[in-house]
Design an enzyme around this catalytic site. Sequence first.
Site, PDB file in Angstrom:
ATOM      1  N   ALA A 135      36.876  17.153  17.732  1.00  0.00           N
ATOM      2  CA  ALA A 135      37.738  17.570  18.847  1.00  0.00           C
ATOM      3  C   ALA A 135      37.040  17.343  20.191  1.00  0.00           C
ATOM      4  CB  ALA A 135      38.059  19.063  18.692  1.00  0.00           C
ATOM      5  N   TYR A 168      34.263  14.824  21.550  1.00  0.00           N
ATOM      6  CA  TYR A 168      33.009  14.585  20.838  1.00  0.00           C
ATOM      7  C   TYR A 168      33.134  13.267  20.054  1.00  0.00           C
ATOM      8  CZ  TYR A 168      31.316  19.370  21.796  1.00  0.00           C
ATOM      9  OH  TYR A 168      30.873  20.519  22.390  1.00  0.00           O
ATOM     10  N   ARG A 194      37.229  20.338  13.004  1.00  0.00           N
ATOM     11  CA  ARG A 194      37.939  20.783  14.214  1.00  0.00           C
ATOM     12  C   ARG A 194      38.565  19.558  14.869  1.00  0.00           C
ATOM     13  NH1 ARG A 194      36.089  24.331  19.583  1.00  0.00           N
ATOM     14  NH2 ARG A 194      37.761  25.779  19.180  1.00  0.00           N
ATOM     15  N   GLY A 251      43.440  30.979  23.415  1.00  0.00           N
ATOM     16  CA  GLY A 251      44.275  31.906  24.168  1.00  0.00           C
ATOM     17  C   GLY A 251      44.958  32.975  23.327  1.00  0.00           C
ATOM     18  N   ARG A 309      36.544  33.157  23.695  1.00  0.00           N
ATOM     19  CA  ARG A 309      36.115  34.014  24.813  1.00  0.00           C
ATOM     20  C   ARG A 309      36.146  35.500  24.495  1.00  0.00           C
ATOM     21  NH1 ARG A 309      40.116  31.410  28.860  1.00  0.00           N
ATOM     22  NH2 ARG A 309      41.164  31.192  26.832  1.00  0.00           N
TER      23      ARG A 309
HETATM   24  C1  LIG Z   1      31.209  29.307  27.153  1.00  0.00           C
HETATM   25  C2  LIG Z   1      32.050  28.432  26.260  1.00  0.00           C
HETATM   26  C3  LIG Z   1      31.489  27.329  25.633  1.00  0.00           C
HETATM   27  C4  LIG Z   1      32.255  26.522  24.794  1.00  0.00           C
HETATM   28  N1  LIG Z   1      31.679  25.448  24.206  1.00  0.00           N
HETATM   29  C5  LIG Z   1      32.404  24.660  23.384  1.00  0.00           C
HETATM   30  C6  LIG Z   1      31.814  23.542  22.752  1.00  0.00           C
HETATM   31  O1  LIG Z   1      30.620  23.266  22.901  1.00  0.00           O
HETATM   32  N2  LIG Z   1      32.594  22.788  21.945  1.00  0.00           N
HETATM   33  C7  LIG Z   1      33.914  23.080  21.736  1.00  0.00           C
HETATM   34  O2  LIG Z   1      34.593  22.372  21.011  1.00  0.00           O
HETATM   35  N3  LIG Z   1      34.510  24.143  22.316  1.00  0.00           N
HETATM   36  C8  LIG Z   1      33.783  24.927  23.134  1.00  0.00           C
HETATM   37  N4  LIG Z   1      34.388  25.992  23.745  1.00  0.00           N
HETATM   38  C9  LIG Z   1      35.832  26.248  23.496  1.00  0.00           C
HETATM   39  C10 LIG Z   1      36.025  27.311  22.425  1.00  0.00           C
HETATM   40  O3  LIG Z   1      35.522  26.863  21.179  1.00  0.00           O
HETATM   41  C11 LIG Z   1      37.503  27.679  22.244  1.00  0.00           C
HETATM   42  O4  LIG Z   1      38.207  26.566  21.747  1.00  0.00           O
HETATM   43  C12 LIG Z   1      38.118  28.109  23.554  1.00  0.00           C
HETATM   44  O5  LIG Z   1      37.307  29.091  24.182  1.00  0.00           O
HETATM   45  C13 LIG Z   1      39.553  28.646  23.366  1.00  0.00           C
HETATM   46  O6  LIG Z   1      39.572  29.812  22.604  1.00  0.00           O
HETATM   47  P1  LIG Z   1      39.721  31.264  23.337  1.00  0.00           P
HETATM   48  O7  LIG Z   1      40.955  31.194  24.176  1.00  0.00           O
HETATM   49  O8  LIG Z   1      39.806  32.238  22.202  1.00  0.00           O
HETATM   50  O9  LIG Z   1      38.486  31.430  24.180  1.00  0.00           O
HETATM   51  C14 LIG Z   1      33.629  26.824  24.580  1.00  0.00           C
HETATM   52  C15 LIG Z   1      34.193  27.942  25.203  1.00  0.00           C
HETATM   53  C16 LIG Z   1      33.424  28.753  26.038  1.00  0.00           C
HETATM   54  C17 LIG Z   1      34.075  29.940  26.683  1.00  0.00           C
END
Ligand SMILES: Cc1cc2nc3c(=O)[nH]c(=O)nc-3n(C[C@H](O)[C@H](O)[C@H](O)COP(=O)(O)O)c2cc1C
Length: 251
Positions: free
Chosen positions: A67, A70, A117, A186, A208
Site C-alpha cells: 500500500a 511502497y 496491506r 478513520g 491514531r
Molecule cells: C504517525 C503515523 C505514522 C504512520 N506510518 C505509516 C507507515 O509507515 N506506513 C503506512 O502504511 N501507514 C502509516 N500510517 C497510517 C496508518 O497505518 C493508518 O492507515 C492511518 O493512521 C489511518 O488509520 P486511523 O484513522 O485509525 O489512524 C501512519 C499513521 C500515523 C498517524
Amino acid sequence: MPEGARVLAPSAVKAAGQMWTDAKQLQDFPVPQEMTSDDLLHTKAEFVDASKNAMEAEFDGVELHGANGYLLEQFLSPVSNIRKDVYGGSVENRCRFVLEVITAVAESIGKGKTGIRLSPYGVASDMPHYPEIDATYKYLSERINNLGIAYIHLVDHSAMGAPVVPIEIKKLIRNNFRNTIILSGGYDKDKAEDAIQRGLCDLVAFGRPFINNPDLVERFRNNWPLSQDLKMDLFYTADEKGYTDYPFYLV
Ligand SMILES: Cc1cc2nc3c(=O)[nH]c(=O)nc-3n(C[C@H](O)[C@H](O)[C@H](O)COP(=O)(O)O)c2cc1C
C-alpha cells in the site's frame, strides 16, 4: 539511507514531492534505478528472510506492505511501473511481482501467517489514479484468494484528507477474497461495528486512536471515553514523545 545505497523501483520514475528523513528532515524523492532481474530475485529473498526473522522473533505473522506507494504498490501502478518485461504493461504483468512475493513468503512461513496491506485509490507518495485501478485490484484479489493467505488489509486515508476510496472497490475485494478482510482509516467503535455488521469486513484496524489511547481495547470494552488529545506535531519525530508517553485511563 546508508551512504552509497542504491535506490530501486520498478522503473526509473521519480515521485513528485518530498520524503521525511530523521537525519536530514525533508528531502526530495530521488530518481530510482529500474530493478534488474537480479534485483527482483534478491528483493524477493529479502522479503522471505525478513518474514523468517519475524517468525524467529515469535511474531504471529507478517503483513506485506502493498500500500501507500511502497515498493509492492509501485509494481501495481502503470504510472510508477513502465517496465517492458513480464513485470510491466498488462494487469497480469503488473501484479506478477506482488503475487510472487506473497507466494514466496507464504511458502516460507505459512499462508496462515501471511497477510498483505493494499490501498486501492490511495494516492500517498505520489501514486496517482489510473484507468485500470478496478481491473488491477479485481485480478489481484482473485489471485490472492487463490493463494489462500490469512488476510487482506485495505487502507482508506480519506479521513486524513486523501481522496475517497469508492465503496465498490472494497465490496469487490470483499467478494473476491474468502479469508479475513481488515479495513482501516478513520474508524471509531461504532463505525467499526457497523462495517462488520454490514459484511464489509471481518476486522477493523486502528491507527491514531491507539497512539493517544494506549489502552484502546480496554476503553472500547468498558465504554470508557477516548482521549482526544492527539499531538500531531509529534508524529514522525524520532523519539518516544508523542508515541509511548500518553496516559492510560486507569492510572
Ligand atoms: C504517525 C503515523 C505514522 C504512520 N506510518 C505509516 C507507515 O509507515 N506506513 C503506512 O502504511 N501507514 C502509516 N500510517 C497510517 C496508518 O497505518 C493508518 O492507515 C492511518 O493512521 C489511518 O488509520 P486511523 O484513522 O485509525 O489512524 C501512519 C499513521 C500515523 C498517524
